[in-house]
Design a protein around this motif. Structure first.
Motif, PDB file in Angstrom:
ATOM      1  N   ILE A   1     -34.040  12.537 -35.060  1.00  8.41           N
ATOM      2  CA  ILE A   1     -34.087  13.971 -34.799  1.00  8.41           C
ATOM      3  C   ILE A   1     -35.420  14.334 -34.139  1.00  8.41           C
ATOM      4  O   ILE A   1     -35.471  15.093 -33.172  1.00  8.41           O
ATOM      5  N   ASP A   2     -36.485  13.743 -34.653  1.00  6.30           N
ATOM      6  CA  ASP A   2     -37.816  13.995 -34.090  1.00  6.30           C
ATOM      7  C   ASP A   2     -37.861  13.571 -32.633  1.00  6.30           C
ATOM      8  O   ASP A   2     -38.367  14.284 -31.767  1.00  6.30           O
ATOM      9  N   GLU A   3     -37.275  12.411 -32.366  1.00 14.32           N
ATOM     10  CA  GLU A   3     -37.278  11.899 -30.999  1.00 14.32           C
ATOM     11  C   GLU A   3     -36.485  12.817 -30.073  1.00 14.32           C
ATOM     12  O   GLU A   3     -36.921  13.129 -28.963  1.00 14.32           O
ATOM     13  N   LEU A   4     -35.345  13.282 -30.557  1.00 18.07           N
ATOM     14  CA  LEU A   4     -34.520  14.178 -29.747  1.00 18.07           C
ATOM     15  C   LEU A   4     -35.267  15.467 -29.445  1.00 18.07           C
ATOM     16  O   LEU A   4     -35.289  15.942 -28.319  1.00 18.07           O
ATOM     17  N   ALA A   5     -35.892  16.028 -30.483  1.00 18.17           N
ATOM     18  CA  ALA A   5     -36.650  17.260 -30.271  1.00 18.17           C
ATOM     19  C   ALA A   5     -37.781  17.005 -29.286  1.00 18.17           C
ATOM     20  O   ALA A   5     -38.082  17.836 -28.426  1.00 18.17           O
ATOM     21  N   GLY A   6     -38.395  15.824 -29.409  1.00 18.91           N
ATOM     22  CA  GLY A   6     -39.470  15.479 -28.494  1.00 18.91           C
ATOM     23  C   GLY A   6     -38.998  15.436 -27.050  1.00 18.91           C
ATOM     24  O   GLY A   6     -39.735  15.746 -26.120  1.00 18.91           O
ATOM     25  N   ARG A   7     -37.735  15.100 -26.868  1.00 20.79           N
ATOM     26  CA  ARG A   7     -37.167  15.064 -25.517  1.00 20.79           C
ATOM     27  C   ARG A   7     -36.744  16.446 -25.038  1.00 20.79           C
ATOM     28  O   ARG A   7     -36.169  16.593 -23.971  1.00 20.79           O
ATOM     29  N   GLY A   8     -36.959  17.461 -25.879  1.00 19.49           N
ATOM     30  CA  GLY A   8     -36.657  18.819 -25.435  1.00 19.49           C
ATOM     31  C   GLY A   8     -35.369  19.398 -25.972  1.00 19.49           C
ATOM     32  O   GLY A   8     -35.003  20.524 -25.652  1.00 19.49           O
ATOM     33  N   VAL A   9     -34.663  18.639 -26.800  1.00 16.72           N
ATOM     34  CA  VAL A   9     -33.435  19.166 -27.397  1.00 16.72           C
ATOM     35  C   VAL A   9     -33.812  20.237 -28.416  1.00 16.72           C
ATOM     36  O   VAL A   9     -34.808  20.103 -29.124  1.00 16.72           O
ATOM     37  N   ALA A  10     -33.057  21.333 -28.426  1.00 17.93           N
ATOM     38  CA  ALA A  10     -33.275  22.362 -29.431  1.00 17.93           C
ATOM     39  C   ALA A  10     -32.455  21.990 -30.664  1.00 17.93           C
ATOM     40  O   ALA A  10     -31.240  21.907 -30.596  1.00 17.93           O
ATOM     41  N   VAL A  11     -33.134  21.732 -31.767  1.00 18.46           N
ATOM     42  CA  VAL A  11     -32.431  21.288 -32.967  1.00 18.46           C
ATOM     43  C   VAL A  11     -32.382  22.423 -33.985  1.00 18.46           C
ATOM     44  O   VAL A  11     -33.397  23.047 -34.283  1.00 18.46           O
ATOM     45  N   TRP A  12     -31.186  22.670 -34.455  1.00 16.24           N
ATOM     46  CA  TRP A  12     -30.985  23.716 -35.460  1.00 16.24           C
ATOM     47  C   TRP A  12     -30.435  23.017 -36.686  1.00 16.24           C
ATOM     48  O   TRP A  12     -29.320  22.527 -36.678  1.00 16.24           O
ATOM     49  N   MET A  13     -31.266  22.960 -37.722  1.00 17.10           N
ATOM     50  CA  MET A  13     -30.910  22.156 -38.885  1.00 17.10           C
ATOM     51  C   MET A  13     -30.670  23.044 -40.104  1.00 17.10           C
ATOM     52  O   MET A  13     -31.561  23.701 -40.606  1.00 17.10           O
ATOM     53  N   ILE A  14     -29.422  23.048 -40.572  1.00 16.42           N
ATOM     54  CA  ILE A  14     -29.085  23.792 -41.778  1.00 16.42           C
ATOM     55  C   ILE A  14     -29.253  22.835 -42.945  1.00 16.42           C
ATOM     56  O   ILE A  14     -28.676  21.743 -42.931  1.00 16.42           O
ATOM     57  N   THR A  15     -30.032  23.201 -43.924  1.00 16.64           N
ATOM     58  CA  THR A  15     -30.207  22.275 -45.039  1.00 16.64           C
ATOM     59  C   THR A  15     -30.483  23.003 -46.348  1.00 16.64           C
ATOM     60  O   THR A  15     -31.082  24.075 -46.374  1.00 16.64           O
ATOM     61  N   SER A  16     -29.989  22.409 -47.431  1.00 17.14           N
ATOM     62  CA  SER A  16     -30.247  22.960 -48.760  1.00 17.14           C
ATOM     63  C   SER A  16     -31.269  22.093 -49.477  1.00 17.14           C
ATOM     64  O   SER A  16     -31.602  22.340 -50.622  1.00 17.14           O
ATOM     65  N   ASP A  17     -31.722  21.046 -48.800  1.00 13.74           N
ATOM     66  CA  ASP A  17     -32.669  20.117 -49.399  1.00 13.74           C
ATOM     67  C   ASP A  17     -34.078  20.604 -49.060  1.00 13.74           C
ATOM     68  O   ASP A  17     -34.530  20.519 -47.923  1.00 13.74           O
ATOM     69  N   MET A  18     -34.751  21.137 -50.063  1.00 10.01           N
ATOM     70  CA  MET A  18     -36.049  21.775 -49.829  1.00 10.01           C
ATOM     71  C   MET A  18     -37.059  20.806 -49.225  1.00 10.01           C
ATOM     72  O   MET A  18     -37.786  21.145 -48.293  1.00 10.01           O
ATOM     73  N   GLU A  19     -37.082  19.570 -49.749  1.00  8.61           N
ATOM     74  CA  GLU A  19     -38.030  18.583 -49.236  1.00  8.61           C
ATOM     75  C   GLU A  19     -37.827  18.359 -47.749  1.00  8.61           C
ATOM     76  O   GLU A  19     -38.763  18.313 -46.967  1.00  8.61           O
ATOM     77  N   GLU A  20     -36.559  18.219 -47.394  1.00 11.41           N
ATOM     78  CA  GLU A  20     -36.197  17.960 -46.016  1.00 11.41           C
ATOM     79  C   GLU A  20     -36.597  19.144 -45.133  1.00 11.41           C
ATOM     80  O   GLU A  20     -37.141  18.978 -44.053  1.00 11.41           O
ATOM     81  N   LEU A  21     -36.363  20.342 -45.642  1.00 10.63           N
ATOM     82  CA  LEU A  21     -36.664  21.552 -44.885  1.00 10.63           C
ATOM     83  C   LEU A  21     -38.165  21.630 -44.597  1.00 10.63           C
ATOM     84  O   LEU A  21     -38.596  21.794 -43.458  1.00 10.63           O
ATOM     85  N   LEU A  22     -38.961  21.482 -45.661  1.00 13.59           N
ATOM     86  CA  LEU A  22     -40.403  21.606 -45.493  1.00 13.59           C
ATOM     87  C   LEU A  22     -40.954  20.442 -44.685  1.00 13.59           C
ATOM     88  O   LEU A  22     -41.911  20.584 -43.929  1.00 13.59           O
ATOM     89  N   GLY A  23     -40.336  19.268 -44.847  1.00 14.80           N
ATOM     90  CA  GLY A  23     -40.834  18.092 -44.158  1.00 14.80           C
ATOM     91  C   GLY A  23     -40.529  18.098 -42.673  1.00 14.80           C
ATOM     92  O   GLY A  23     -41.343  17.653 -41.868  1.00 14.80           O
ATOM     93  N   MET A  24     -39.380  18.599 -42.293  1.00 13.21           N
ATOM     94  CA  MET A  24     -38.947  18.450 -40.908  1.00 13.21           C
ATOM     95  C   MET A  24     -39.070  19.692 -40.040  1.00 13.21           C
ATOM     96  O   MET A  24     -39.337  19.597 -38.857  1.00 13.21           O
ATOM     97  N   ALA A  25     -38.826  20.873 -40.622  1.00 12.72           N
ATOM     98  CA  ALA A  25     -38.691  22.055 -39.772  1.00 12.72           C
ATOM     99  C   ALA A  25     -40.036  22.548 -39.232  1.00 12.72           C
ATOM    100  O   ALA A  25     -41.049  22.505 -39.914  1.00 12.72           O
ATOM    101  N   ASP A  26     -40.028  22.997 -37.978  1.00  8.40           N
ATOM    102  CA  ASP A  26     -41.214  23.624 -37.400  1.00  8.40           C
ATOM    103  C   ASP A  26     -41.232  25.102 -37.732  1.00  8.40           C
ATOM    104  O   ASP A  26     -42.287  25.732 -37.800  1.00  8.40           O
ATOM    105  N   ARG A  27     -40.041  25.653 -37.887  1.00  5.01           N
ATOM    106  CA  ARG A  27     -39.903  27.067 -38.118  1.00  5.01           C
ATOM    107  C   ARG A  27     -38.664  27.217 -38.990  1.00  5.01           C
ATOM    108  O   ARG A  27     -37.723  26.437 -38.857  1.00  5.01           O
TER     109      ARG A  27
END
Ligand SMILES: Nc1ncnc2c1ncn2[C@@H]1O[C@H](COP(=O)(O)OP(=O)(O)OP(=O)(O)O)[C@@H](O)[C@H]1O
Ligand SMILES: [Mg+2]
Lengths: 324, 513
Positions: B454-480
């Protein structure tokens, strides 16, 4: 619930059209006559519906009806007492259901294929064991059966010894059977298993239900009802032709079941719905003939009406889903 | 290194499995696994996707027969041929995939297979007795008694899961097996489940608990058993249960950089996808506006049922849009069906892989190719070479555990199915990638790989919209992060303001502080 209201509405409209079309059509004699046919259709509709509830399908119903009718006649011609012949014929139904059920559950064959083969096999069997049979022929050969045969005809068909319809016995039989089946479906643990199996076989299996046994039981009930349908057909007809008796009946039965709210995906359907669904076709057929339409347009009219009914039903259901 | 396989001491042994072996066509799922479970103990079984956890549980619960090995229950050798036998002996399994008859009511399901009946062989249902017992069972898992009469299909996923737990409670259990019980539960429901587990433990019920959420394992387990490739990889006593120890046993190496931010710049570029005052059929009455920028990961948080999935479905063309507009690269976009969305480069990896994500009876390869067939096609049919390349590539990149690309998807373990769903969409080079619960049921190793991807895809300019209920994942991955509450967007957080407390507050309807 909405499904039951749907068929109920359809029935009311059909009856209204029928009564309005012709004074003779609305006479109590004619309505009784229609009711009796509804009873005979209803018996096989119950059969088809039960199998559909457990997520299966039975295409052999029509052939089993035909084969049972022929077998019933041949047995009596061979000198088997009418009451005993009823027993043997129902036993034949049990055997058919057992074979279908075991092939489907133990060998994991598809119901569609197994019963499609059954459709050919039992039609063939009917032709093998006899060409044409009739109550008159039986009485000719065994005059001492006349009394018993007349009693049976009176009790099951509602016709007296002169052949006149006295009361709609087959409709009453349908109601009795529907009450019994409804009791099992809605009030006992078996019914729960059948609905559960039809909707999600794994859920039932993992809950400890003996899925194979329950399925087989349902196929047995289904074929036994079809055999009963064959007995009724024999008693109600002047002659039975082995190659046509009951042909195509399985499709009428399936249609009745679906109209009555059974989903072909399984796990859905009520006893009341089955009865109402079975009542539609005979009214429709009578209506067509009273409207003076030629007999050969009947299939098209039936097809169209059902299609429209299905579409309206689906639209209603979609609407109610959105508003939930 | 923690000590290998500490023995159960003191308490008496409830369940002992020795040398369980199970061979599936082409896959040796279990290769001599042994576990021991004491009375009133919670043993967590962890391991990567396809390690054999579910298979082991199914053998214990009578769903599969083992090829070799022995099971003892309270000292008696047992061999269950059907789930029914296991249930009667007091061994109940709550499956990884929900197994309820959704056309029946909650009460019907609670008692399915062991209805309370009168009338002997007639088995007439004793409804009054059942509904009384049902409301008691439901209250034990924290569901209102009124649910007893609801058809299961009308319940949200979390409640369905609790119904399964309640069902197991109603049986006289000695061993209760839970295969990823929390994967569709909210935080609150999870807490409730912990309480149920504690209560069961105190009455002497032994529990086998499978989970990929290691924080959860730390909370509930008395002991941890780690499986790897169908073998015992090690055991951890209560004191040694740490994230790192578990991961080391599971993957056989240390995982660094679990939440990578290697390719992303941290701030998004121009908005790629924006929703303006969006309304859709079956959705909330308040319009939703938000945007996803190129090169960023937008996290969308909220409680289960907050309407995040519905919103994503509207934008993906599954739900009919009734108001507002969607802009793609600043230009209005009409999405009437998923086809339109896919053509525009908007891809959705759905929440329920069994329902929307995979054609289960078909092969892994079939599923991987499906969305890319237009690119694989030529005048002479699908280009076999290119297709094989695509299969090999994605099976390797995502480390899908499968004997070959011809294996039916239905036979993969849960987490591996999820990986196939990924490969399927990523092979298409999306512009906007919508991920709904991207790592549900996925093991740590694969999670790390999916995050890297996912990080690599975003790095290539893909807009990633991630719905998640996993708090760790949310805080760890999301920019906004955009937080939803009961169908509307409750607020947006990023940088300094992005904390667990802030997210929870918005998600539960609290004000921003
Ligand atoms: N019925 C089956 N037929 C063939 N292979 C199977 C079957 N069930 C499981 N497998 C294979 O056996 C292996 C172990 O699967 P299992 O479901 O036990 O894994 P798991 O540890 O539960 O994984 P996950 O965490 O993804 O749920 C996997 O490689 C899987 O593909
Ligand atoms: Mg599993």
């Amino acid at each position: 619930m909405t499904r039951i209201l749907g068929v109920l509405g359809l029935l009311i409209v059909l009856y209204a059209l029928l009564i309005e079309s012709n004074p003779a059509a609305g006479s109590s004699r004619n309505l009784m006559y229609v009711a009796n046919i509804q009873g005979r259709y209803g018996v096989v509709t119950l059969a088809a519906a039960l199998v559909i509830i457990v997520g299966g399908i039975d295409l052999s119903i029509g052939s089993v009806v035909g084969c049972s009718a022929v077998m019933f006649g041949v047995l009596m011609e061979e000198g088997v007492h009418p009451f005993a012949a009823v027993g043997w014929t129902l036993l034949f139904g049990v055997q058919v259901g057992l074979v279908n059920g075991l092939l489907i559950t133990k060998l994991r064959l598809q119901p569609f294929l197994v019963t499609l083969c059954g459709m050919f096999i039992y039609r063939g069997e009917a032709r093998l064991i006899g060409g044409v049979v009739s109550p008159a022929q039986v009485i000719d050969e065994h005059p001492h059966f006349e009394h018993s045969l007349n009693t049976l005809t009176y009790l099951l068909i509602g016709k007296n010894e002169k052949g006149a319809l006295v009361f709609p016995a087959m409709f009453i039989l349908l109601l009795v059977l529907a009450v019994v089946i409804g009791f099992f479906l809605h009030r006992t643990a078996y019914g729960r298993y059948w609905y559960a199996i039809g909707h999600n076989e794994l859920a039932a299996k993992y809950a400890g239900v003996n899925v194979d046994r329950q399925r087989t039981i349902v196929y047995v009930i289904c074929s036994m009802l079809a055999s009963l349908g064959g007995i009724l057909l024999f008693l109600d007809s002047s002659t039975i032709q082995a190659d046509s008796a009951g042909a195509g009946l399985e499709l009428y039965a399936i249609l009745g079941a679906v109209l009555g709210g059974c989903s072909l995906r399984g796990g859905e359907g009520t006893a009341i719905g089955m009865v109402l669904g079975a009542m539609v076709l005979p009214v429709l057929e009578t209506l067509v003939s009273f409207r003076g339409l030629k007999n050969n347009v009947i299939p098209a009219v039936i097809g169209l009406t059902l299609l429209v009914g299905t579409i309206v039903d689906e639209l209603i259901r979609r609407r109610s889903r959105v508003h939930r | 290194m923690p000590p290998l396989r500490p023995q159960v001491t003191g308490a008496s042994i409830r369940l002992q499995v020795t040398g369980a072996r199970k061979q599936f066509p082409g896959v040796l799922a279990l290769d001599g696994v042994s576990i021991t479970l004491a009375v009133g103990e919670v043993l967590a079984v962890v391991g990567e996707n396809g390690a054999g956890k579910s298979t082991l549980m199914k053998i214990v619960a009578g769903v599969y027969d083992s090829d070799a090995g022995e099971i003892q229950l309270d000292g008696q050798p047992v061999r269950f041929k059907t789930p029914g036998e296991a249930i009667r002996a007091g061994v109940s399994l709550i499956h990884q995939e929900l197994n309820l008859a959704e056309n029946l009511t909650v009460t019907d399901n609670l008692f399915l297979g062991r209805e309370l009946t009168t009338g002997g062989g007639l088995r007439i249902l004793n409804r009054r007795e059942m509904s009384a017992r049902a409301s008691e069972l439901l209250s034990r898992v924290g569901l209102p008694a009124s649910r007893a009469f609801a058809r299961v299909e009308t319940l949200p996923p979390g409640e369905k899961q609790l119904v399964e737990v309640a069902r197991a409670l109603g049986m006289d259990v000695r061993v209760l097996i839970m295969d990823e019980p929390t994967s569709s539960l909210t935080q609150k429901e999870t807490e409730r489940l912990y309480e149920v587990i504690d209560a069961l433990k105190s009455t002497g019920v032994s529990i086998l608990y499978i989970s990929h959420r290691l924080a959860e394992v730390k909370r509930v387990a008395d002991r941890v058993c780690v499986l790897r490739d169908g073998r015992n990889a090690g055991e951890l006593a209560k004191a040694d249960i740490t994230h790192d120890n578990m991961v080391r046993f599971m993957v056989g190496r240390d995982l660094k950089q679990f939440y990578p931010k290697v390719h992303r710049k941290g701030v998004g570029g121009a908005p790629v996808l924006s929703a303006r005052e969006l309304l859709f059929r079956g959705g909330p009455t308040t319009p939703a506006s938000f945007e996803v920028r190129s090169g960023e990961i937008l996290g969308m948080a909220g409680l289960v049922g907050a309407g995040r999935t519905e919103l994503s479905e509207a934008i993906f063309g599954v739900r009919h849009i009734t108001g507002g507009e969607i802009l793609l690269d600043g230009k209005p976009l009409r999405v009437r069906s998923p086809r339109d969305a896919i053509a525009a480069g908007i891809l959705l990896v759905p929440e329920d892989r069994r329902l929307h994500g995979l054609v289960l009876p078909e092969s892994v390869g079939f599923n991987l190719s499906l969305p890319s067939l237009d690119r694989l096609a030529s005048w002479f049919g699908v280009r076999v070479g290119a297709e094989r390349e695509l299969h090999r590539d994605w099976i390797a990149r995502l480390r899908v555990k499968t004997p070959s690309s011809a294996q039916p998807a239905a036979l993969l373990s849960g987490g591996n199915q999820q990986k196939v769903v990924y490969g399927k969409w990523l092979a298409r080079n999306p512009k906007v990638l919508i991920l709904d619960e991207p790592t549900r049921g996925v093991d740590v190793g694969a999670k790390a790989e999916i995050y890297a991807l996912i990080d690599e895809l975003a790095g290539r300019g893909v807009a990633v919209w991630m719905i998640t209920s996993d708090m760790e994942e949310l805080l760890g991955m999301a920019d906004r992060v955009v937080v939803m509450h009961e169908g509307h967007i409750a607020g947006e957080l990023s940088g300094e303001t992005l904390t667990e407390e802030a997210v929870m507050q918005l998600a539960t309807g609290g004000k921003r502080t």
